[in-house]
Enzyme design. Structure first.
Site: not given
Length: 668
Positions: A52, A95, A201, A324, A352, A399-400, A427
């Site tokens: 990123d 992304n 958020s 997240d 994502e 990624h998470r 990422k």
């Protein structure tokens, strides 16, 4: 980074040690753009190196910004805020939502002709609410694909700043962040933003406001519904700025400390680079982890985590404040004493991937019972150890998801977990799995080993190295240890026929492998001996010292020490028979003496050596006889070894066969 098709994580048992986290993605990309828009030069320390941030840096350079990088420090030459050096560009955003949204807003307000696109998933992530808000200001923005989604074309327009700008707050906080970062560029008069609906958020908006202040912009806020950019606002570089470690990434190691028993001599996990006073909202993951039973102590720039309540306590939690990091709670719920509910997570749908659906699917693979709602997940862990299932985790280029599900390797059924596309962690945390393995432990017999034994010139070294690369495992070239021992003994003036003296050298062999390079420690520095020990003479010397039982015993512990997470591929002549007799896959690789001689002849000719195939074949057959008849660990196939004659196979065909056999040993 594990740039491989999949990564198998063995069952893990304990954890302990220190982890230093990479910089925050959210802060890194915000700071890069603010530095680029400012007057003056900004030195950014502890910058996250990830996909990123690479996207953002490339875009800034395309726009005429100067970027000088040195490790995790970047010096950004600001563009001065009102005029871009490049008025036309095509920008690829990958992304990276933290790059796509704010750049769209900034470029739309600054004027010029730009096209912004990304990977297919980016073209499925909504941006319509931001575009609607920018169009209110007079920005000209066209959709190049589906209405409401990237890719976009931006063209100059006539700005109208006298009326409040209305933007929805219930889809993504990044829309509001984008406006807050862009509007100071055109604030000849005070500009008001009004949020429609509930702002989700909110902690990410707090990050934005905090960073705007660092760059000279003091936004006035009325609750979470009205924000005013003061007239005359101008970005000014703070000169230097340090990026906090990523609090979202911290969540995986906070969870690790809560789940895993402490390794011997350790007090859980210490996380460096972020503390409870972080400006990142996801640091409040600490509160949720404590509710589940984690013991957490915080210092200004570190956290110490250890297991408290066990099993963990089930929770019912509104997770809007940690969107997240809350994903990590979903995997922690697998270890809880009942059903956990994560609420107010509708924003997961437009990340994502659709993270609510994805998490529900992958949790069920492990044996959990999951109820998926529009904005919640209800997770009931497997009822008992034997209800857990071996799972292949699809990561959705997210990624998470990859990082979360690595923690499932602590399951009480002692089952491995396969993570597909592990490189997606690039990422935000390219070295995540390396960091995980550095602070976790497994029972030694649970760390998989593939043994590749065989005679000289059978190609076992090449095959073993390729297998290790394919699986992301460590590689042990046991022959190199014997070559090193002979090399060091000769350098010390010892006779290679003096078994005990050579064994003493082997016991204290100061060797380090790095890729295909081999280093031997000297008095003042390491010496790269890779080429010196790969000669024909070095091979013959290795054969002489390997015949001594004392030398083989001396090297045994050193060879076994290479059995480390996530696994090992070892080649030699007694890997399956003596060194790793419990290995789940043992291969005896061979080829006819003629085929081996022809291969060796090609190698020698390419290095400028002159010899004949017949002479090489005679030498190989003599060495085979010597290796098979020695008293210490004679060369022979292990009792349960797979025989692989590669006389007529390409290396790719041999690798395919090994991987096929390996898959047969896995429970997936």
């Amino acid at each position: 980074m594990y740039d491989i098709e999949y990564l198998d994580i063995p069952p893990l048992t304990q954890a302990g040690g220190t982890v230093r986290l990479p910089g925050s993605k959210s802060i890194s990309n915000r700071v890069l753009l603010l530095a680029a828009l400012s007057h003056g030069q900004t030195t950014v320390h502890d910058l996250l190196a990830s996909d990123d941030t690479a996207v953002m840096l490339t875009a800034l350079e395309q726009l005429g910004c100067t970027v000088v990088q040195n490790g995790n420090t970047a010096v950004i030459g600001g563009l001065g805020g009102s005029q871009l050096a490049q008025q036309k560009a095509t920008l690829f955003m990958g992304n990276a939502g933290t790059a796509m949204r704010p750049l769209t807003a900034a470029l739309a307000l600054l004027g010029g002709e730009f096209e912004l696109s990304g990977v297919p998933r980016m073209h499925e992530r909504p941006i319509g609410d931001l575009v609607d808000a920018l169009r209110q200001l007079g920005c000209v923005i066209d959709y190049l694909g589906n209405e409401g989604f990237p890719p976009l074309r931006l063209r100059p327009g006539v700005l109208k700043l006298d009326q409040p700008i209305r933007v929805r707050g219930d889809v993504s906080s990044q829309f509001l962040t984008a406006l807050l970062m862009a509007l100071p560029l055109v604030a000849d008069q005070a500009i008001r933003i009004e949020v429609v609906g509930e702002l989700i958020s909110r902690p990410y908006i707090e990050i934005t406001l905090n960073l705007l202040k660092r760059f000279g912009i003091q936004v006035e806020r009325e609750g979470w519904q009205r924000f005013t950019i003061p007239a005359g606002s101008q970005y000014q570089s703070p000169g230097e700025i340090h990026i906090e470690a990523d609090a979202s990434s911290a969540s995986y190691f906070i969870a690790l400390g809560a789940i895993a028993a402490s390794a011997e001599g350790q007090n859980g996990i210490k996380i460096m680079g972020v503390g409870a006073n972080s400006i990142q909202g996801d640091i409040r993951f600490i509160e949720a982890a404590r509710l589940m039973g984690a013991q957490i102590d915080s210092a200004p720039n570190s956290l110490q985590i250890s297991r408290g309540a066990w099993p963990l306590k089930a929770i019912d939690l509104d997770c809007n404040h940690i969107p997240d990091a809350a994903m990590t709670l979903a995997v922690m719920a697998l270890y809880a004493d009942g059903t956990s509910v994560l609420r107010n997570i509708a924003s997961w749908r437009v990340k994502e991937t659709d993270r609510i659906a994805a998490m529900a699917c992958e949790l069920q693979k492990l044996g959990a019972t999951v109820e998926e709602g529009a904005d919640y997940l209800k997770i009931t862990p497997p009822a008992q150890a034997d209800a857990w299932k071996p799972a292949v985790i699809h990561t959705y280029d997210d990624h998470r998801i990859a990082m979360c599900f690595s923690l499932a390797a602590f399951n009480p059924a002692e089952l491995p977990v396969r993570i597909l596309d592990p490189k997606c962690v690039a990422k935000t945390f390219p070295d995540y799995f390396e960091a995980l393995f550095s602070v976790t432990e497994a029972q030694i017999d649970q760390i998989p080993v593939i043994c590749v034994d065989g005679p000289t010139a059978s190609g076992k070294g090449t095959l073993a190295a390729l297998t290790a690369h394919h699986l992301g495992y460590h590689y042990l070239d046991s022959g190199a240890l014997y070559r090193l021992t002979a090399f060091a003994a000769s350098r010390a003036g010892l006779s290679l026929d003096d078994g005990e003296a050579v064994a003493q050298i082997a016991r204290d062999l100061p060797v380090r492998f790095k890729g295909d390079r081999i280093f031997l420690a000297a008095k003042e520095a390491e010496e790269d001996v890779s080429e010196a020990i790969r000669t024909e003479a070095a091979g013959m010397a290795a054969s002489r010292v390997s015949a001594h039982p004392q030398v083989r015993n001396a090297l045994l512990d050193l060879q076994r020490s290479f059995r480390q997470l996530p696994g090992l591929v070892a080649d030699g002549r007694d890997m399956g028979t003596v060194v790793f007799p419990d290995a789940p896959l043992k291969i005896y690789l061979t080829a006819s003496a003629l085929h081996r001689a022809e291969r060796r002849h090609k190698q020698l000719i390419s290095k400028g050596n002159t010899t004949t195939i017949a002479a090489i074949q005679q030498a190989l057959e003599a060495r085979d006889e010597r290796d098979m008849s020695r008293k210490a660990a004679p060369l022979r196939p292990a009792e349960n070894a797979k025989l692989l004659d590669n006389s007529d196979l390409t290396i790719e065909e041999s690798l395919d066969q090994v991987i096929d056999w390996w898959q047969g040993t896995r429970p997936f």
